[in-house]
Design a protein around this motif. Structure first.
Motif, PDB file in Angstrom:
ATOM      1  N   MET A 251       6.085  -7.954  12.593  1.00  0.00           N
ATOM      2  CA  MET A 251       6.003  -7.353  13.939  1.00  0.00           C
ATOM      3  C   MET A 251       5.109  -8.209  14.838  1.00  0.00           C
ATOM      4  O   MET A 251       5.391  -8.422  16.014  1.00  0.00           O
ATOM      5  CB  MET A 251       5.460  -5.929  13.842  1.00  0.00           C
ATOM      6  CG  MET A 251       6.413  -4.968  13.162  1.00  0.00           C
ATOM      7  SD  MET A 251       5.919  -3.236  13.374  1.00  0.00           S
ATOM      8  CE  MET A 251       5.037  -2.888  11.864  1.00  0.00           C
ATOM      9  N   HIS A 252       3.993  -8.696  14.243  1.00  0.00           N
ATOM     10  CA  HIS A 252       3.058  -9.546  14.977  1.00  0.00           C
ATOM     11  C   HIS A 252       3.768 -10.814  15.482  1.00  0.00           C
ATOM     12  O   HIS A 252       3.749 -11.116  16.684  1.00  0.00           O
ATOM     13  CB  HIS A 252       1.888  -9.913  14.042  1.00  0.00           C
ATOM     14  CG  HIS A 252       0.849 -10.773  14.667  1.00  0.00           C
ATOM     15  ND1 HIS A 252      -0.350 -10.275  15.127  1.00  0.00           N
ATOM     16  CD2 HIS A 252       0.805 -12.093  14.925  1.00  0.00           C
ATOM     17  CE1 HIS A 252      -1.073 -11.255  15.629  1.00  0.00           C
ATOM     18  NE2 HIS A 252      -0.402 -12.373  15.525  1.00  0.00           N
ATOM     19  N   GLU A 253       4.402 -11.537  14.556  1.00  0.00           N
ATOM     20  CA  GLU A 253       5.044 -12.801  14.940  1.00  0.00           C
ATOM     21  C   GLU A 253       6.206 -12.550  15.899  1.00  0.00           C
ATOM     22  O   GLU A 253       6.474 -13.355  16.784  1.00  0.00           O
ATOM     23  CB  GLU A 253       5.511 -13.573  13.707  1.00  0.00           C
ATOM     24  CG  GLU A 253       4.398 -13.913  12.693  1.00  0.00           C
ATOM     25  CD  GLU A 253       3.177 -14.611  13.288  1.00  0.00           C
ATOM     26  OE1 GLU A 253       3.303 -15.195  14.382  1.00  0.00           O
ATOM     27  OE2 GLU A 253       2.091 -14.550  12.677  1.00  0.00           O
TER      28      GLU A 253
ATOM     29  N   HIS B  75      -1.074 -14.531  24.569  1.00  0.00           N
ATOM     30  CA  HIS B  75      -0.102 -14.560  23.477  1.00  0.00           C
ATOM     31  C   HIS B  75      -0.471 -13.523  22.425  1.00  0.00           C
ATOM     32  O   HIS B  75       0.369 -12.759  21.948  1.00  0.00           O
ATOM     33  CB  HIS B  75      -0.029 -15.951  22.855  1.00  0.00           C
ATOM     34  CG  HIS B  75       1.354 -16.508  22.862  1.00  0.00           C
ATOM     35  ND1 HIS B  75       2.389 -15.888  22.218  1.00  0.00           N
ATOM     36  CD2 HIS B  75       1.884 -17.610  23.450  1.00  0.00           C
ATOM     37  CE1 HIS B  75       3.503 -16.588  22.417  1.00  0.00           C
ATOM     38  NE2 HIS B  75       3.222 -17.639  23.159  1.00  0.00           N
ATOM     39  N   GLU B  76      -1.758 -13.510  22.086  1.00  0.00           N
ATOM     40  CA  GLU B  76      -2.209 -12.592  21.042  1.00  0.00           C
ATOM     41  C   GLU B  76      -2.101 -11.135  21.533  1.00  0.00           C
ATOM     42  O   GLU B  76      -1.894 -10.221  20.732  1.00  0.00           O
ATOM     43  CB  GLU B  76      -3.636 -12.952  20.631  1.00  0.00           C
ATOM     44  CG  GLU B  76      -4.071 -12.438  19.288  1.00  0.00           C
ATOM     45  CD  GLU B  76      -3.289 -13.001  18.080  1.00  0.00           C
ATOM     46  OE1 GLU B  76      -2.474 -13.924  18.261  1.00  0.00           O
ATOM     47  OE2 GLU B  76      -3.489 -12.484  16.978  1.00  0.00           O
ATOM     48  N   SER B  77      -2.228 -10.924  22.828  1.00  0.00           N
ATOM     49  CA  SER B  77      -2.079  -9.547  23.342  1.00  0.00           C
ATOM     50  C   SER B  77      -0.669  -9.036  23.055  1.00  0.00           C
ATOM     51  O   SER B  77      -0.476  -7.845  22.787  1.00  0.00           O
ATOM     52  CB  SER B  77      -2.365  -9.483  24.853  1.00  0.00           C
ATOM     53  OG  SER B  77      -1.257  -9.945  25.611  1.00  0.00           O
ATOM     54  N   GLN B  78       0.307  -9.943  23.079  1.00  0.00           N
ATOM     55  CA  GLN B  78       1.689  -9.529  22.826  1.00  0.00           C
ATOM     56  C   GLN B  78       1.932  -9.260  21.344  1.00  0.00           C
ATOM     57  O   GLN B  78       2.543  -8.259  20.976  1.00  0.00           O
ATOM     58  CB  GLN B  78       2.652 -10.606  23.341  1.00  0.00           C
ATOM     59  CG  GLN B  78       2.559 -10.830  24.841  1.00  0.00           C
ATOM     60  CD  GLN B  78       2.699  -9.524  25.599  1.00  0.00           C
ATOM     61  OE1 GLN B  78       3.771  -8.934  25.647  1.00  0.00           O
ATOM     62  NE2 GLN B  78       1.618  -9.035  26.177  1.00  0.00           N
ATOM     63  N   SER B  79       1.415 -10.138  20.484  1.00  0.00           N
ATOM     64  CA  SER B  79       1.626  -9.932  19.046  1.00  0.00           C
ATOM     65  C   SER B  79       0.892  -8.680  18.574  1.00  0.00           C
ATOM     66  O   SER B  79       1.425  -7.894  17.795  1.00  0.00           O
ATOM     67  CB  SER B  79       1.171 -11.160  18.267  1.00  0.00           C
ATOM     68  OG  SER B  79      -0.160 -11.494  18.578  1.00  0.00           O
ATOM     69  N   ARG B  80      -0.328  -8.499  19.070  1.00  0.00           N
ATOM     70  CA  ARG B  80      -1.115  -7.329  18.662  1.00  0.00           C
ATOM     71  C   ARG B  80      -0.494  -6.034  19.164  1.00  0.00           C
ATOM     72  O   ARG B  80      -0.609  -4.978  18.553  1.00  0.00           O
ATOM     73  CB  ARG B  80      -2.529  -7.427  19.229  1.00  0.00           C
ATOM     74  CG  ARG B  80      -3.307  -8.560  18.672  1.00  0.00           C
ATOM     75  CD  ARG B  80      -4.018  -8.130  17.431  1.00  0.00           C
ATOM     76  NE  ARG B  80      -4.361  -9.300  16.670  1.00  0.00           N
ATOM     77  CZ  ARG B  80      -4.925  -9.264  15.484  1.00  0.00           C
ATOM     78  NH1 ARG B  80      -5.207  -8.121  14.920  1.00  0.00           N
ATOM     79  NH2 ARG B  80      -5.191 -10.361  14.860  1.00  0.00           N
TER      80      ARG B  80
ATOM     81  N   GLY C 289       6.204 -10.352  18.205  1.00  0.00           N
ATOM     82  CA  GLY C 289       5.560 -10.232  19.522  1.00  0.00           C
ATOM     83  C   GLY C 289       5.348 -11.590  20.172  1.00  0.00           C
ATOM     84  O   GLY C 289       5.593 -11.773  21.371  1.00  0.00           O
ATOM     85  N   HIS C 290       4.912 -12.571  19.361  1.00  0.00           N
ATOM     86  CA  HIS C 290       4.784 -13.946  19.884  1.00  0.00           C
ATOM     87  C   HIS C 290       6.160 -14.478  20.297  1.00  0.00           C
ATOM     88  O   HIS C 290       6.309 -15.098  21.350  1.00  0.00           O
ATOM     89  CB  HIS C 290       4.203 -14.861  18.799  1.00  0.00           C
ATOM     90  CG  HIS C 290       2.720 -14.700  18.559  1.00  0.00           C
ATOM     91  ND1 HIS C 290       1.798 -14.798  19.581  1.00  0.00           N
ATOM     92  CD2 HIS C 290       2.000 -14.470  17.432  1.00  0.00           C
ATOM     93  CE1 HIS C 290       0.563 -14.639  19.070  1.00  0.00           C
ATOM     94  NE2 HIS C 290       0.659 -14.418  17.779  1.00  0.00           N
ATOM     95  N   GLY C 291       7.155 -14.220  19.439  1.00  0.00           N
ATOM     96  CA  GLY C 291       8.496 -14.730  19.720  1.00  0.00           C
ATOM     97  C   GLY C 291       9.092 -14.152  20.991  1.00  0.00           C
ATOM     98  O   GLY C 291       9.722 -14.862  21.778  1.00  0.00           O
TER      99      GLY C 291
END
Ligand code: ZN
Length: 502
Positions: free
Chosen positions: A262-264, A292-297, A266-268
């Motif tokens: 799910m995390h990765e 970027h990390e805000s999206q994966s998190r 979000g980056h994608g």
């Protein structure tokens, strides 16, 4: 189209193609390449990196940027044209300050230090890594000297990950987290029972892969433009907006793979969502590491550890994994939100994670200013783990040698992980305002509207605006830990019965 602008875009497109080819070689190295390919791969990556750097810092690019100054002035600030010229000028001026030799030396030192660090970690022997860490620190000082603009050393380094962010600003956020989190962690840990045995599986790796795909297909993973493969460390990479590569790893005795998928993803979704008008330009990527990390998190935690999410997916999870057949949804929901101080950052829960990051952020600054001798890093690390999380570090493998970043010369990176957490909830509050029925949609397994909101407000802009500008456009203010702390308190009162904390 303006002729000079067309020429600039042609030149930048070529640089971007070279960079994407390098991304693909790196992806291949982590997923497909036989081990003996490593030495020829290092040469290929060094050549591509050097050629891309030469092409981007060529004086023709500088000449075009000068000639386009008046065209830029005629275009609206947020037009693609003015944004491209503005951002490329900043990148160009910064890149030109670093001599190609130093650029190469840093890359070489990092590739030499990486296997030494891996060996030192295996043997839990910091002294083995020490001379290589010293070399990376020395080269980092030389890099900062090239910038020669009077900024503090750590501000220069932060700028590589989070444009214009200063150490003072990060400290303001982190001081608040350091004040507010320890009592929350203590209260949550006090309410913990024994760790739940059902979280140890067994969970079939193939079923984990299939289940991960089922979840992220709902998020927006499209088999026509995405892949999910296996690697030692999970990551997301892209060779273009419609060629997104995610990786995951599977262990029989935990379900970490699901959250990391799910995390990765979000980056994608971020890389996939940039406006195609910006394709093959340096604007066609996420604006900063924290964003970027805000999206994966967000996809991993705010969606993937939420109650409505598991209302939808838990019966399906039970079907996929017989080990959970007798475990009720509530017990599982609490287990995936369990807060417990632990040794390893990448395995840490949503709350304690930030203290792992703050520790590194502080030690890095002390290492770079000479306040902390490099030989004393393990001791300082252990003392701060005791102070912040109350736990004893048994060896350097699970202490100061656990992360890859310092072997790669990446100083200034760590803070963006926690800043990503903070930004994710600032954005989430805006999402909630725009989508009052968000929880119902998640519970129905429906993520399209959320994805489209993120695409419209965050993803499509790529790097057009600086991270501070983008955040201000969306939330109407600067980075603020308030929403994140409110979210954690609500979460813990729900999952751990923590209510008495002010
Ligand atoms: Zn990430």
């Amino acid at each position: 189209m303006n002729e000079k602008y067309a020429e600039l875009r042609t030149r930048l497109a070529e640089v971007e193609d070279l960079r994407r080819a390098a991304h693909l070689l790196e992806w291949d190295q982590e997923t497909m390449m036989p081990p003996l390919g490593v030495s020829s791969r290092a040469e290929q990556l060094a050549s591509l990196g050097r050629i891309a750097h030469e092409r981007f810092t060529a004086s023709e690019i500088g000449r075009l940027l000068d000639e386009l100054a008046s065209f830029e002035g005629e275009m609206a600030y947020d037009s693609d044209e003015a944004s491209l010229i503005r951002v490329v000028r900043r990148d160009y001026e910064k890149a030109r300050k670093v001599p190609p030799e130093l650029h190469g030396e840093r890359a070489r030192a990092a590739s030499i230090a990486q296997p030494v660090w891996a060996e030192a970690r295996k043997r839990s022997d910091f002294s083995l890594f020490l001379p290589y860490l010293q070399k990376n620190i020395d080269l980092t000082h030389r890099y900062v000297e090239c910038m020669d603009d009077g900024r503090d050393i750590y501000d220069v380094l932060l700028d590589d990950y989070e444009q214009d962010l200063t150490t003072v600003e990060v400290n303001a956020v982190f001081d608040e987290l350091k004040r507010e989190l320890p009592p929350l962690i203590e209260a949550a840990a006090a309410s913990n029972g024994e760790e739940d045995a059902f979280m140890r599986g067994p969970f079939s790796p193939d079923a984990q892969h299939e289940f991960s795909l089922q979840v992220i297909r709902g998020f927006g993973f499209d088999p026509e433009g995405w892949r999910l493969d296996r690697s030692v460390h999970p990551f997301a990479s892209s060779a273009g907006p419609n060629d997104i590569r995610l990786t995951s790893r599977y262990a029989e005795d935990d379900l970490h793979s699901l959250f990391s998928a799910m995390h990765e993803c979000g980056h994608g979704l971020y890389e996939n969502g940039v406006d195609l008008a910006l394709d093959r330009t340096p604007l066609c990527e996420g604006v900063s590491y924290a964003f970027h990390e805000s999206q994966s998190r967000m996809w991993e935690n705010l969606v993937g550890r939420s109650r409505p999410f598991w209302r939808h997916f838990y019966p399906r999870l039970q079907q996929a994994f017989p080990a959970l057949a007798q475990v009720d949804e509530e017990a599982f929901y609490r287990a995936v939100n369990r807060v417990q101080p632990s040794l390893i950052r990448v395995d840490a829960d949503e709350v304690t994670y930030n203290l792992h990051v703050i520790l590194r952020f502080e030690l890095e600054q002390e290492m770079l200013t000479g306040k902390l001798a490099l030989a004393d890093v393990p001791e300082a690390w252990d003392a701060r783990m005791k102070e912040y999380l109350g736990i004893d570090v048994p060896d350097a493998r699970r202490g100061a040698l656990q992360d890859v970043h310092w072997s790669g010369g990446s100083f200034g990176y760590f803070s963006t992980y926690s800043l990503g957490n903070v930004v994710s909830v600032q954005l989430w509050e805006k999402v909630r305002e725009a989508m009052p029925d968000l929880d119902d949609q998640i519970e129905a397994g429906e993520f399209r509207e959320l994805r489209e909101w993120l695409r419209e407000n965050v993803h499509r802009h790529g790097r057009k605006f600086a991270p501070k500008e983008l955040l201000d456009r969306i939330v109407g203010g600067p980075i603020d830990p308030g929403p994140y702390l409110r979210y954690l308190k609500d979460k813990l009162s729900d999952t751990a019965g923590v209510g008495a904390v002010a």
